[in-house]
Motif scaffolding. Sequence first.
Motif, PDB file in Angstrom:
ATOM      1  N   ALA A 135      -4.024  -2.260  -7.253  1.00 46.49           N
ATOM      2  CA  ALA A 135      -4.602  -1.579  -6.400  1.00 46.49           C
ATOM      3  C   ALA A 135      -5.900  -1.387  -7.190  1.00 46.49           C
ATOM      4  O   ALA A 135      -6.062  -0.952  -8.644  1.00 46.49           O
ATOM      5  CB  ALA A 135      -3.606  -0.528  -6.339  1.00 46.49           C
TER       6      ALA A 135
ATOM      7  N   VAL B 164      -3.112   5.893  -4.021  1.00 41.86           N
ATOM      8  CA  VAL B 164      -2.723   4.662  -3.287  1.00 41.86           C
ATOM      9  C   VAL B 164      -1.415   5.043  -2.199  1.00 41.86           C
ATOM     10  O   VAL B 164      -0.572   5.333  -2.267  1.00 41.86           O
ATOM     11  CB  VAL B 164      -2.054   4.095  -4.110  1.00 41.86           C
ATOM     12  CG1 VAL B 164      -2.392   2.030  -3.858  1.00 41.86           C
ATOM     13  CG2 VAL B 164      -2.924   3.490  -5.326  1.00 41.86           C
TER      14      VAL B 164
ATOM     15  N   ARG C 249      -3.120  -3.015   0.331  1.00 45.43           N
ATOM     16  CA  ARG C 249      -4.113  -3.177  -1.136  1.00 45.43           C
ATOM     17  C   ARG C 249      -5.575  -3.037  -0.304  1.00 45.43           C
ATOM     18  O   ARG C 249      -6.519  -2.973  -0.938  1.00 45.43           O
ATOM     19  CB  ARG C 249      -4.172  -4.254  -1.462  1.00 45.43           C
ATOM     20  CG  ARG C 249      -2.594  -4.773  -2.398  1.00 45.43           C
ATOM     21  CD  ARG C 249      -2.762  -6.244  -2.379  1.00 45.43           C
ATOM     22  NE  ARG C 249      -3.930  -6.970  -3.122  1.00 45.43           N
ATOM     23  CZ  ARG C 249      -4.477  -7.077  -4.172  1.00 45.43           C
ATOM     24  NH1 ARG C 249      -3.833  -6.315  -4.609  1.00 45.43           N
ATOM     25  NH2 ARG C 249      -5.401  -7.589  -4.519  1.00 45.43           N
TER      26      ARG C 249
END
Length: 334
Positions: free
Chosen positions: A37, A253, A263
């Motif tokens: 990430a 994230v 992503r």
Amino acid sequence: MGRAEVVNAALASIESYAGQARIISEPEVIDVIPSGAFSVDQLLGCCGYPRGRIAEIFGDESCGKTTAALHLIVEAQKRGHICCFVDAEHAYDASYAKLLGVDIENLLVLEPRTGEDAFAMLDTLLDNGVGVVVVDSVAGLTPGAELESCIDMEANTGQGAMMSKGLRQLSAKVKKRNALVLFTNQVRYSKNDHGDFYKTTPGGNALKFYASIRLNISNIGSIKNDDDLVIGFNASISSFKNKMGVPNRTAVVPIIYNLGFDRLTDLVNVALNLGVIERTGCEEFIYKSAIVATSFESMVLALSSNTDRRDSIAKEVKSKIVYKPESFRPSFNR
């Protein structure tokens, strides 16, 4: 006798009984393995987890600890490293690992019976060229004395002592072999003398000192689709300790069930924060003076269908998140 002669004489004396000494006279270039990430790479400050070091990820249940560890394995396998997953909790799911992109046929999975067995496995793995080892988790590393005792016994079975001894033996070998060992860990809530609860981790304090990086991960909110169904959650990752960059930073994230890190969404968020992509008041997303999309969702879709533009943006993002110590010097001007 000059300075050089004194140093050489001291080194010669040390080498006579301790072997060849090592002098570090220049900053060491540390190889890293991306986390999977971009926001976590930015958080770490060096574009990934450093090799030759020990790291820890801890957090509550179902917050993404194992997911983050498996993404590290994915990135390590892409770079040709031999990886091992030490399943101390006996809960490894090969089908889930495969969904995240892990090459499960070339992943070593070991299930130690005791914590002592786990450290013996780590020692053997590092001696035989394994580059990345994930231990899931510290809480599952049960001392042999505890397994042999009755369940109602309250005697201290020494998990903290086991971790302290194991990490003392492990740390030098991790550095020598230029490997990366990542421990996941659970959390516990204890009560202090004032009756207030505080968060702690199993296994004593040794890992807190030996780990170069300690990340705390938590679930801060669900992600829903257009049908109002929960398809994932936003994970908040905080650096409690970071010897490779600046600690006490936080990244968010998105994690999608059965896919892991989102992503593309993460890339757009980081690119916006770094100024690689510009966002106007009219919700226009501009990259290199060209309007790419007119909403966040369409920007993500545009990158998913245009690999060249996605790779170009990712390359610029990576070049901007490399840790530069001078950029973090505190200013005392008021």
